[in-house]
Design a protein around this motif. Structure first.
Motif, PDB file in Angstrom:
ATOM      1  N   SER A 109       0.865  -1.255   0.060  1.00  0.00           N
ATOM      2  CA  SER A 109      -0.022   0.175   0.075  1.00  0.00           C
ATOM      3  C   SER A 109       0.896   1.365  -0.138  1.00  0.00           C
ATOM      4  O   SER A 109       1.869   1.413   0.857  1.00  0.00           O
ATOM      5  CB  SER A 109      -0.724   0.221   1.323  1.00  0.00           C
ATOM      6  OG  SER A 109      -1.764  -1.114   1.198  1.00  0.00           O
ATOM      7  N   TRP A 110       0.742   2.172  -0.712  1.00  0.00           N
ATOM      8  CA  TRP A 110       1.565   3.360  -0.965  1.00  0.00           C
ATOM      9  C   TRP A 110       0.738   4.719  -0.779  1.00  0.00           C
ATOM     10  O   TRP A 110      -0.256   4.668  -1.124  1.00  0.00           O
ATOM     11  CB  TRP A 110       2.439   3.281  -2.208  1.00  0.00           C
ATOM     12  CG  TRP A 110       1.622   3.409  -3.559  1.00  0.00           C
ATOM     13  CD1 TRP A 110       1.203   2.206  -4.278  1.00  0.00           C
ATOM     14  CD2 TRP A 110       1.497   4.592  -4.412  1.00  0.00           C
ATOM     15  NE1 TRP A 110       0.772   2.587  -5.336  1.00  0.00           N
ATOM     16  CE2 TRP A 110       0.606   3.881  -5.511  1.00  0.00           C
ATOM     17  CE3 TRP A 110       1.556   5.847  -4.400  1.00  0.00           C
ATOM     18  CZ2 TRP A 110       0.216   4.875  -6.352  1.00  0.00           C
ATOM     19  CZ3 TRP A 110       1.100   6.613  -5.160  1.00  0.00           C
ATOM     20  CH2 TRP A 110       0.107   6.200  -6.343  1.00  0.00           C
ATOM     21  N   HIS A 147      -3.267   2.008  -3.128  1.00  0.00           N
ATOM     22  CA  HIS A 147      -2.769   3.303  -2.608  1.00  0.00           C
ATOM     23  C   HIS A 147      -4.004   4.049  -1.758  1.00  0.00           C
ATOM     24  O   HIS A 147      -5.052   3.929  -2.145  1.00  0.00           O
ATOM     25  CB  HIS A 147      -2.238   4.079  -3.951  1.00  0.00           C
ATOM     26  CG  HIS A 147      -3.046   4.489  -5.140  1.00  0.00           C
ATOM     27  ND1 HIS A 147      -3.564   3.530  -5.867  1.00  0.00           N
ATOM     28  CD2 HIS A 147      -3.750   5.593  -5.084  1.00  0.00           C
ATOM     29  CE1 HIS A 147      -4.361   3.912  -6.611  1.00  0.00           C
ATOM     30  NE2 HIS A 147      -4.424   5.582  -6.343  1.00  0.00           N
TER      31      HIS A 147
END
Length: 163
Positions: A109-110, A147
């Motif tokens: 997850s960014w 994200h």
């Protein structure tokens, strides 16, 4: 540079270069040593929910909001231990985890804040080099990864990763 990261970058074929800097202990120090804005350094925070690991990639000068990740993932993640991280990233120096968890078989997850950065720098697996990517190359590497907004700038608790 981590052998797995080097192989992945060459296989994918994204443009990158290595930035050398004096030995550092963490991503904030890497930013200082390389004279780069901490907001452009991608810090990897490893989480574990008892069954699965997940990498959260946030700016070096941010703190992870674990409650937001858990709400988004409908999970019960906690910070992975140093021992777990050393085992998972066995071709990296401790504390120099590259922000490419997919190379190590874990989802990523960014932080959406990276959409504002023209250049992004990742730890390379050692304490003397950063991998420099332009925004498009970063997006290519993060293709298919989750994200979300999951971090906030650090306040007076410099060095903390989680809130």
């Amino acid at each position: 540079m981590s052998p797995r990261i080097a192989a992945h970058l060459n296989k994918v074929g994204v443009n990158f270069d290595l930035v050398s800097h004096a030995h550092s202990r963490n991503s904030m120090q890497s930013a200082r040593m390389a004279k780069l804005p901490p907001s452009q350094i991608a810090k990897a925070v490893i989480l574990h929910d008892g069954d699965r690991y997940r990498m959260c990639v946030i700016p070096a000068n941010h703190r992870l909001m674990l409650d937001r990740v858990n709400a988004h993932m409908n999970g019960r993640y906690r910070l992975a231990t140093e021992h777990e991280i050393a085992r998972l990233f066995d071709d990296c120096e401790i504390g120099a985890v590259p922000a490419l968890g997919q190379v190590y078989g874990m989802p990523v997850s960014w932080e959406v804040e990276f959409n504002r950065a023209k250049d992004i720098y990742l730890e390379s697996g050692d304490h003397e080099h950063l991998i420099h990517l332009q925004h498009g190359a970063f997006l290519e590497l993060m293709s298919g990864q989750d994200h979300l907004h999951m971090s906030r700038p650090q306040d007076d608790h410099i060095g903390s990763m989680v809130h």
